[in-house]
Design a protein around this motif. Structure first.
Motif, PDB file in Angstrom:
ATOM      1  N   SER A 173      -4.383   0.159  -4.311  1.00  0.00           N
ATOM      2  CA  SER A 173      -4.658  -0.286  -2.949  1.00  0.00           C
ATOM      3  C   SER A 173      -5.951   0.300  -2.435  1.00  0.00           C
ATOM      4  CB  SER A 173      -3.522   0.118  -2.023  1.00  0.00           C
ATOM      5  OG  SER A 173      -2.353  -0.538  -2.395  1.00  0.00           O
ATOM      6  N   GLN A 207      -1.394  -5.192   1.692  1.00  0.00           N
ATOM      7  CA  GLN A 207      -0.105  -4.759   1.140  1.00  0.00           C
ATOM      8  C   GLN A 207       0.906  -4.742   2.285  1.00  0.00           C
ATOM      9  OE1 GLN A 207      -0.164  -0.995  -0.916  1.00  0.00           O
ATOM     10  NE2 GLN A 207       1.825  -1.402  -1.831  1.00  0.00           N
ATOM     11  N   ASP A 228      -3.233  -7.757  -1.979  1.00  0.00           N
ATOM     12  CA  ASP A 228      -2.613  -6.517  -2.428  1.00  0.00           C
ATOM     13  C   ASP A 228      -1.100  -6.715  -2.480  1.00  0.00           C
ATOM     14  OD1 ASP A 228      -2.022  -3.975  -3.097  1.00  0.00           O
ATOM     15  OD2 ASP A 228      -2.996  -3.031  -1.367  1.00  0.00           O
ATOM     16  N   GLU A 229      -0.557  -6.658  -3.646  1.00  0.00           N
ATOM     17  CA  GLU A 229       0.871  -6.825  -3.862  1.00  0.00           C
ATOM     18  C   GLU A 229       1.424  -8.022  -3.091  1.00  0.00           C
ATOM     19  OE1 GLU A 229       2.864  -4.138  -5.394  1.00  0.00           O
ATOM     20  OE2 GLU A 229       1.569  -2.386  -5.230  1.00  0.00           O
TER      21      GLU A 229
HETATM   22 MG    MG Z   1      -0.736  -0.091  -2.990  1.00  0.00          MG
END
Ligand code: MG
Ligand code: ATP
Ligand code: ATP
Ligand code: MG
Ligand code: NI
Lengths: 288, 334, 285, 612, 341
Positions: E65, E117, E197-198
């Protein structure tokens, strides 16, 4: 054959909705299954998000009261356990493992405190030495030792270590049943395996029955003995894990099974492309 | 019964209970008061005159009958509830036989007008300044005004009022320092009267605003400085959303929600009057009435004011509890 | 303990300023124990002297040295305010945490009591209580009464924090680790609640001091005990505001403001220190 | 913007009024307070006679509704009053004897009305023998019956029969708007009780006060306004928005004197400014509480007081000190204070081991010396003049004598702490009112300090609004208050003395009727009271009995008289001149005193007033 | 401006859109005298080409991240860029993220968008969803409000969301819907570059499949480049063209996904891939021994050496450089021996 845990037509509904439009949401509908006391197993509950897995776990742990049906643990109605003494006796037999190892430990409390507290309360140990011995013994089961844990805080350890400490703590009172609600969903792939492998050892070496809740079908397949698949509060398929997951019969189970991405770029890509195809088709259809 | 109705019923029951407990407590305390309204009246009527002890005794007897103060504590308590349920607090003892209700109703418009306005102003100003200071942390002007507010915050209302009174009544005598309106003006919606009410309300209102602003400021600033680290604010900043929009729609709006409860409570408290400020500026409101009532042992009056205030605050809490789900989309009723 | 103080002093300017301010005011207030005159003594000095080399903060119309008067007054007002603050924090904490954690019936009962107290108008109730108790109304008793009136709103805040902690996994974990309710509340939840406590403490302190002043101005106070409100009361009795004896009114208020600012700075910096977020950052990972 | 809407400022006198709680209530005869002190009784009510509390001799007496002084029969069971002719109510109805009869009979019929009780106790029958003659037949001999109708501060006011007879319940009637029997009539009022405005009647000549005037009154409007707290009052007067102040702290007075310059008048043109009311602030002891039943203890406490500090602390020196138990004002000065100086100087007190002469006639000079540094030349040096300003004398502080007296009473001293005969430490709770009478609270703190310094731990107990009740119920040990009030303009002391009769003393805890708050019981006193009841109001023997009482009070020291109730009541002369003063005490000047009407009709417009 | 849909772009355009050079970004903290430096991004160099999906994998806390935030210019203290540069190439103009804040601000959402994220929480909880679209995208589109609304609705429909959701509050939507909304929000302006992010973590398998299809679809239609992070290797397998493996703040391996799964070069990558279970196969998987490195005090030499089965003495002292190998790059002293082990 005696039942360790028996769920008998268990249901749970919640009032939901906004201010004016309130209705009942049936989070779990008519759930029944029995775990055998003589044969420890890993019993897996899978299902999509919101299918009632956590609600079931909470009811088994006595944190939530079913709105219909009964849950019996060793013949005793779990919902009827009210007094502190009975609660403690029950908790000594049934222990939970939580989803997020970082959340399960208060970051401002040393980890050993959890171990000591469990040992003191459930084993009735008084002296420091006894308590430490009990904690150490439990940690040994999960491949750790008290020296590694004593005086440390949760942020000082990895998620896998924390989850193992959580398991060790749950083992201290020698429980018959461990309820693990998505114990691996927050950890990365390699940690995932260490925890899942641990469950297997617990079952085999210590004879603990484990209710393993997950939406990760691959690990479910990897370790479970029996499985039930839940969908919107209902059990849609149940049975031997390898059989059910390897060859699901219901539509939904099959969809679930097919959505699992294999660790292989070619196969995985194909799945996504197929999905994309269906989307496009649906879109064009809607457009015409 | 459906869930919402059940919730409403429970909440309403609690609301009634709060009023019942609060008023009962107030009744108990007022009736423990050592000031005897009969004695108070006797001494008022016999003061400064030749007094024959025999006639004083007679007078005392006559008055306690007139005021209806016979009967046990419990009988009086029951009688009190009987009356209150009809919206009647009985006659005032110090302003006999004028009903307490009409005294309160006479004072209420003044207080409600003055306090509602100043509560709203201080709430708006305090929150605006607090939000700005919390969001634009490095702005010098905001820092300075923040410091000024902080330094003003602990100054007692009496001193703030006194300073204003001296400044605008004495050093630079431009504003009236006493009363609610110009003398000999007949109340009504005339330009002269309304203008006069406004001019007379300036100093008390300013006092209340200055005194009130601090706590809103402080709590708003801390709320905002927590919210600015929330994901949705960070994300909006990354999205290039203009800082004005972020401030008003993402930060202030979220932070204001908890402040609304405080506002409702303050508005509920309006019915209790602003004792010190009204006292200082001789403002004909409920607060001054209350002090008079306490001084003269007029527990009918004190109880009347207290009951009104309790009900008002309880209503405010009740209403905000009911409205909150409408104001804050996230809240669900459990 | 000592090392925390050292860390704070060394690395936090706000704490340093707050510490210096509060410390100075505290020493100044404590100095009244060594005052050359008893703090109730009157007409020992020439009255109405403006601030000068001899009388730093002037003298009152009652022939008292304003410096020593404030010294005693701040001490008494501070003890009063802090007593109210601490007592009401304890009640607010106990009620808020228990109510939020236990929920259900206990929560309903406690919150009904809480709402009742919120609805009770403070000033009239205090005046009446003062009236009933009269000269039995010593300052600790007054502090107790004020504390009993001053916890309710903050208890609600604390309750909402506890409420959100109640369903966190670590709470449930603690329960299954056999921790008792007090253990959960004190060991697990208290650190998260403390920032709220500190924050509300300052408002509460100001409220308490304001209450003392209000009561005094209205004539409900023990005139034998110098307090900030008491000074204002006596200044009023001598019409100091219009007579130009400004030092009698201004200096005590300045002292209160400085005390508040000092305590406020202390509170926010200690808050930062104990805030779980910053604590975690310090502990490293 | 006018200060008062629609009313010319130069025809208006603005007077400090109290906040009227029951502002729409104008029934003076029923309880309910209301506007009674906002001009109602001061300007519109009338009765038979007035006594000017500051006057002396015959000038002090005014026949108002009555044409003459009261006429009693020989055994004081009948009083005949001749009424003036040509007096009208403001609604044009003539005033007659029927109004008087109605007043008395209605009040008797309605217990709870203001003068119902005294009429019931005294009056057997009242009749109007002709439209201008009323005869009262009394139940028992009473030589002071007329005082019920004699205004010092107020008295039984005559009711308008033609209004009240139409009303079913006179107790529940608000009498709004009121008809007036005197020269002013209600113009408008504030429902919130902050002000009431009274207007000169067009037919002002048809009133008892108007008949006597040679020129029309120049004050067309009287505004009673509640001008807020003392600071606000000072500011309002300096802003010329308040002509007459009732009372402020000495410091406020000095501020006005300093800032207003020539625009200010007061009882004395310079220091000490204050007007001495005929009330006597004293240290009251509760004789039902030990050891205050012991005259030696009371004397000891008196001798521990340094009266100069009390005068300085309470009044900044502007106190009119009193050693005798009657206020040193009005006629008391020639009748009592001046003639009794020799006796006072010769008075001897037995301390148990010796006799001392405690009186100090030079107090006025001593106080003058203390205030001269601040007020300089404005303080005269003539001792006679000083005595009218600061009082005739007081007891010299004599700690040694006090010690001897306490020892005589069985007290012992341990270190710097006096112990009572029963071995407990001697501590006193000294009660003061506090907010409304700040000067007395200030006196209390000083006396407390002086006693504490002599080894008697004294704490001041502020009673606030409970003061009256606690005094009445005997719920105090010692208090700063007064139990002596006089006519001021007449030597008869029955005004307070009659209620000192030991028959009226209540049991401990029970409410004591007004005046004898100290519950002083003395056979000698009872004898004086009995004698005084037998003689006529105007009999010269009244003065003799008065002196007997004063001597007895010195010997027994039932309470420690301190000074006259000095009131700082500055006048603004920007619009009005001719206020009463020590030099020309033609009327009372306190806004709540019903005698004020005589001042109002006598005021002259200031020719230099700002033009509207 | 890109007011019209781009044609299906060919995957072959090889010019880089993003160049990251020797990027170092550390968390530098100083709390009450305790000062720490977490080297979350430590000397990373990579390029991303037009129309490419680049996946970043690595264990939890390895700095994924942090890297992506640094690339997005979304850093705030205590994270600071210590050295190196991040440059985008939009419309033929080079944009240096850390040297040209104004241009960067102007480019946001128009050329470059970001999916954070935990995108479940990125929507303002007290406002309806439509406002988010208005705030983020309206000014870039140059459309009338009604046309804008129509465009947004069409866009949402294409990603499988009922336009009704615009009138909803975030909390009224499920996690999957919010995740899709976040992607919708990031793509509505049709930017050239998307950072995610994710985007699928914490979604159940069915929804995850949906979202992945969506990302793929967007990329194919717009021809955008996408860089995304996840620790789930199967997700990379499904959509990434190339994969970068991060270990302890460093890029340890990079290459086309097919090649990486078939023949991982770095022992860590090899382990990651080997530990993946699959349905139908119950052979025992081993987990990585030891604990993740502490980035405030990383191991010397090769950061993986304490846990590496192949570690040799050199690994402890010397940090291996990231060198080209096969179709990708790898940083390991024993890169060639991995497959054999
Ligand atoms: Mg992360
Ligand atoms: N306390 C509650 N009040 C209202 N609704 C609830 C509550 N707890 C759960 N639900 C609802 O019940 C349903 C089942 O929830 P549950 O948490 O058991 O699902 P789950 O299978 O564990 O999902 P996930 O995979 O997301 O954890 C959901 O729709 C959820 O919103
Ligand atoms: N705000 C912060 N302050 C200090 N350290 C931080 C902060 N955020 C992250 N870190 C640290 O930086 C390192 C890298 O964190 P990062 O969030 O980039 O990891 P990640 O690979 O994205 O992990 P995850 O898979 O859990 O999202 C970690 O050691 C983390 O503890
Ligand atoms: Mg769940
Ligand atoms: Ni462009």
């Amino acid at each position: 054959m005696s039942a360790l845990l028996q769920l008998d037509h268990v249901g749970r509904s919640y009032p939901v909705g906004g201010f004016f439009a309130r209705r009942q949401l049936q989070a779990v509908k008519d759930l029944s299954f029995t775990l055998n006391a003589d044969r420890p197993e890993i019993f897996t509950i899978v299902g999509e998000s919101g299918s009632g897995k956590t609600t079931t776990a909470r009811m088994i742990l006595g944190n939530e009261v079913p709105t219909s049906g009964v849950i019996r643990f060793l013949g005793q109605d779990v919902a009827a356990i009210r007094s502190r003494k009975d609660r403690l006796a029950f908790m000594a037999k049934v222990q939970p493992i939580f989803q997020n190892p970082f959340e399960a430990f208060n970051p401002l409390t040393t980890l050993d405190f959890y171990l000591y507290s469990t040992a003191r309360r459930f084993l009735g140990l008084r002296t420091r030495a006894e308590i430490e011995a009990a904690a150490d013994k439990a940690l040994q089961h999960v491949g750790l030792s008290l020296v590694e844990v004593r005086g440390r805080y949760s942020h000082e350890l990895s998620g896998g270590q924390l989850q193992r400490i959580a398991v060790a703590r749950a083992l201290i009172p020698s429980p018959k049943l461990i309820v693990a609600d998505e114990p691996v969903s927050m950890v990365d792939a390699s940690l995932r395996m260490s925890i899942v492998n641990l469950f297997r050892t617990l079952r085999d070496d210590l004879g603990v029955t484990i209710i393993y809740i997950t939406h990760d079908l691959s690990t479910a397949y990897y370790i479970s003995d029996r499985v039930i698949i839940m969908h919107k509060g209902d059990v849609i398929e149940a049975g031997d894990a390898r059989a059910v997951l390897g060859n699901p019969s219901e539509d939904y189970s099959r969809a679930l099974r097919n959505a699992v991405l294999p660790p292989d770029p070619v196969a995985a890509r194909r799945i996504i492309e197929a999905r994309l195809e269906r989307r496009r088709a649906a879109l064009t259809e809607a457009g015409t | 019964m459906d869930g919402f109705a059940k919730y409403l019923a429970r909440r309403f029951l609690q609301f009634i209970l709060v009023i019942f407990l609060g008023v009962s407590l107030a009744f108990l305390i007022t009736h423990l008061s050592p000031v005897d309204p009969v004695e108070q009246s006797v001494s008022l009527m016999t003061n400064f005159g030749a007094t024959d002890p025999r006639s004083v005794a007679l007078l005392r007897e006559a008055l306690s009958e007139l005021y209806g103060l016979q009967g046990s504590f419990f009988e009086q308590y029951l009688a009190f509830w009987g009356r209150v349920l009809h919206g009647d607090f009985g006659p005032s003892l110090s302003s006999f036989p004028t009903p307490v209700m009409s005294l309160i109703m006479g004072a209420l418009p003044w207080t409600v007008g003055l306090l509602t306005l100043s509560v709203l102003i201080s709430w708006c100003l305090g929150n605006l300044l607090g939000a700005l200071a919390g969001y634009f942390r490095s702005n010098l002007l905001l820092k300075l005004s923040g410091a000024a507010v902080m330094a003003l915050h602990p100054v007692p209302a009496y001193i703030v009022g006194l300073l204003l009174l001296l400044t605008f009544g004495f050093v630079w005598p431009v504003l009236p320092i006493s009363g609610g309106a110009q003398m000999n003006l007949q109340p009504g919606f005339s330009l002269a009267f309304v203008g006069s009410v406004i001019v007379h309300g300036l100093l008390p209102a300013l006092t209340l605003v200055l005194v009130g602003i601090g706590s809103w400021f402080i709590s708003m600033r801390s709320l905002v400085s927590n919210i600015v680290t929330d994901d949705h604010v960070v994300y909006a900043e990354l999205g290039g959303v203009s800082s004005g929009t972020i401030f008003s729609q993402y930060v202030a709006r979220n932070a204001l929600l908890p402040q609304l409860t405080g506002l409702a409570l303050s508005l509920g408290n309006v019915f209790g009057g602003a004792v010190i400020t009204e006292f200082l500026f001789n403002y004909p409101g409920v607060g001054r009435l209350l002090i008079q009532g306490i001084y003269s042992g007029d527990y009918s009056l004190v109880l009347g004011v207290t009951t009104m205030s309790i009900v008002a605050v309880a209503v405010a809490v009740f209403v905000i509890d009911l409205l909150y789900p409408l104001i804050d989309p996230r809240v669900r009723l459990g | 303990m000592f090392s925390i103080l050292r860390d704070l002093l060394r690395f936090n300017v706000e704490f340093l300023i707050g510490f210096l301010l509060t410390g100075t005011i505290f020493l100044f207030a404590a100095a009244h124990f060594f005052a050359p005159y008893p703090d109730t003594a009157i007409y020992l000095l020439p009255p109405d002297m403006p601030p000068s080399a001899e009388f730093w903060l002037g003298t009152t119309s009652r022939g008292q040295d304003v410096f020593w008067q404030i010294s005693g007054a701040i001490w008494n007002t501070m003890t009063f305010g802090l007593t109210v603050m601490i007592l009401s924090r304890i009640v607010a904490l106990a009620v808020g945490m228990v109510s939020g954690y236990l929920g259900g019936k206990a929560d309903e009962v406690l919150m009904t009591i809480n709402d009742t107290l919120i609805a009770l108008p403070n000033i009239p109730i205090l005046l009446l209580v003062y009236f009933v108790m009269r000269d039995q109304m010593t300052w600790p008793l007054l502090a107790l009464t004020a504390a009993l009136l001053g916890w309710n709103y903050d208890a609600r805040l604390i309750r909402s924090v506890t409420l959100s902690l109640r369903n966190r996994e670590f709470t449930r974990h603690a329960v299954f680790a056999g921790m008792s309710v007090p253990q959960v509340l004190i060991r697990q939840h208290l650190p998260y609640v403390m920032p709220v406590v500190f924050f509300t403490a300052m408002n509460n302190l100001i409220w308490a001091i304001g209450l003392e002043v209000t009561l005094s101005v209205l004539g409900f106070s023990d005139v034998n005990r110098p307090t900030v409100g008491g000074m204002i009361y006596w200044a009023n009795q001598h019409q100091a505001a219009v007579s130009g004896i400004w030092w009698w009114l201004v200096f005590p208020i300045v002292a209160v403001v400085l005390l508040f600012l000092g305590l406020f700075l202390l509170a926010i910096s200690i808050n930062e220190y104990i805030d779980p977020r910053s604590r975690l950052s310090r502990m490293g990972g | 913007q006018d200060f008062i809407a629609g009313i010319p400022r130069n025809e208006t006198l603005i007077v400090q009024g109290p906040p009227a709680q029951n502002a729409e209530w104008f029934n003076l005869w029923a309880p309910g307070g209301g506007a009674s002190n906002d001009g109602l009784q001061q300007l519109t009510a009338d009765t038979f006679w007035f006594i000017n509390p500051d006057g002396t001799g015959d000038q002090a007496w005014t026949n108002a509704l009555a044409a003459d002084r009261p006429q009693y029969n020989a055994d004081f069971t009948e009083m005949t009053v001749k009424l003036k002719d040509g007096i009208f109510w403001s609604d044009g109805v003539p005033f007659t004897a029927d109004d008087v009869v109605y007043t008395v009979e209605t009040q008797i019929a309605h217990p709870g009305m203001g003068w119902s009780a005294p009429f019931t106790v005294n009056v057997d029958r009242v009749e109007a023998t002709d439209p201008h003659t009323v005869v009262f037949h009394l139940k028992a001999p009473n030589s002071r019956f007329h005082t019920l109708f004699t205004v010092r501060w107020n008295a039984a006011w005559i009711m308008p029969k033609h209004v009240f007879e139409k009303v079913a319940d006179p107790l529940g009637f608000n009498n709004n708007p009121p008809v007036s029997l005197s020269a002013y009539v209600l113009q408008s009022y504030d429902k919130a009780g902050n002000w009431a405005i009274w207007k000169l009647r067009d037919d002002w000549q048809r009133t008892s006060i108007g008949m006597g005037l040679k020129e029309p009154p120049q004050v067309k409007y009287v505004v009673y306004r509640n001008a807020g707290n003392p600071d606000a009052r000072v500011i309002e007067q300096l802003n010329h928005n308040l002509d007459v102040i009732n009372d402020i702290a000495p410091e406020g007075m000095f501020t006005i004197a300093r800032k207003a310059g020539d625009n200010m008048a007061a009882w004395f043109p310079g220091f000490p400014f204050a007007h001495p009311d005929p009330t006597l602030p004293s240290v009251l002891f509760n004789h039902q509480v030990k050891p205050f039943d012991n005259a030696d203890v009371r004397w000891a406490l008196a001798l521990m007081i340094d009266i100069r500090s009390v005068a300085m602390g309470a009044y900044r020196g502007a106190a009119n000190l009193a050693a005798l138990s009657t206020p040193p004002t009005g006629i008391a000065v020639p009748d009592y204070y001046e003639p009794m100086q020799d006796w006072l100087q010769g008075f001897e007190l037995n301390t148990g081991t010796r006799t001392i002469k405690p009186y100090d006639p030079t107090i006025a000079e001593q106080v003058a010396a203390l205030v001269r540094p601040q007020w300089g030349e404005s303080i005269p040096s003539d001792p006679a003049k000083l005595k009218t300003m600061f009082g005739f004398g007081w007891w010299k502080q004599d700690v040694q004598a006090a010690t001897e007296l306490l020892q005589k009473a069985g007290f012992t001293k341990q270190g710097n702490q006096w112990m009572m005969p029963d071995g407990k430490p001697f501590a006193i709770r000294l009660m003061v009112e506090g907010d409304n009478i700040p000067t007395l609270a200030r006196a209390g703190t000083i006396i407390a300090q002086q006693w504490s310094m002599q080894g008697i731990k004294t704490t001041v107990d502020v009673a606030g609004p409970t003061n009256g009740q606690r005094l009445g119920a005997g719920d105090f040990e010692a208090a700063i208050y007064w139990s002596v009030e006089t006519w001021g303009g007449h030597p008869d002391l029955s005004f307070f003395l009659d209620s000192y009769d030991s028959a009226y003393i209540a049991a401990p805890g029970k409410t004591q009727p007004p005046r004898n708050l100290q519950r002083w019981k003395s056979d000698k006193l009872d004898a004086i009271i009995a004698e005084n009841r037998k003689i006529a109001f105007d009999s010269p023997k009244v003065i003799e009995l008065g002196r007997d009482y004063l001597k007895l009070a010195v010997e027994e020291m039932p309470f420690i008289p301190l000074m006259a109730y000095n009131k700082f009541a500055p006048f603004d002369t920007t619009y009005w001149t001719g206020y009463p003063s020590a030099a020309d005490p033609y009327a009372a000047s306190g806004p709540f005193w019903s005698n004020l009407r005589y001042m109002i009709v006598a005021l002259k417009q200031n020719p230099n007033a700002p033009k509207p | 401006m890109h007011a019209t849909l781009k044609p299906e772009a060919s995957t072959s355009s090889a010019d880089p859109v993003l160049r990251v050079d020797n990027l170092k970004a550390y968390y530098q903290m100083n709390y009450f005298g305790v000062s720490r430096e977490v080297r979350a991004v430590d000397d990373i160099t990579l390029t991303i080409r037009r129309n490419e999906i680049y996946g970043i994998a690595g264990e939890s806390s390895s700095g994924k991240s942090s890297l992506i935030k640094t690339i997005a210019g979304a850093i705030r203290p205590p994270l600071r860029v210590v050295s190196g540069s991040v440059r985008f190439d939009f419309d033929g103009r080079t944009l240096d993220v850390y040297n040209d804040p104004e241009a960067m601000k102007a480019a946001r959402w128009r050329h470059l968008s970001y999916v954070m994220q935990g995108s479940m929480n990125v929507l303002n909880p007290v406002r309806r969803v439509k406002h988010a679209f208005h705030d983020f995208a309206f000014r870039h589109m140059g459309l009338s409000p009604s046309a804008f609304r129509a465009r947004v609705e069409a866009h949402l429909e294409r990603i499988g969301l009922d336009p009704q959701v615009l009138e909803s509050y975030p909390h009224q939507l499920s996690g999957g819907m919010r995740q899709r909304l976040a992607i919708g929000l990031a793509t509505v302006c049709e930017p050239e570059f998307i950072i995610a992010d994710e985007p699928t973590t914490a979604l159940d398998v069915l929804v995850q499949q949906d979202v992945l299809a969506l990302i793929k679809d967007v990329q194919m239609r717009l021809g955008s480049s996408i860089i995304f992070v996840t620790h789930d290797m199967t997700v990379h397998a499904a959509i990434a063209d190339r994969i970068g493996i991060i270990y302890a703040g460093r890029l340890v391996e990079e290459g086309p996904s097919q090649a990486m799964f078939e023949q991982p070069q770095h022992p860590y990558t090899a382990h990651l891939i080997a530990s993946l279970p699959r349905i139908g196969d119950t052979t025992r998987r081993v987990s990585l021994p030891g604990k993740p490195p502490n980035l405030a005090d990383p191991p010397s030499g090769c950061r993986f050496h304490p846990r590496c089965p192949l570690a040799i003495a050199k690994c402890e002292t010397e940090s291996p450089p990231l060198v080209p190998r096969g179709e990708g790059r790898v940083a390991c002293w024993r890169a060639g021996e991995v497959a054999a082990a």
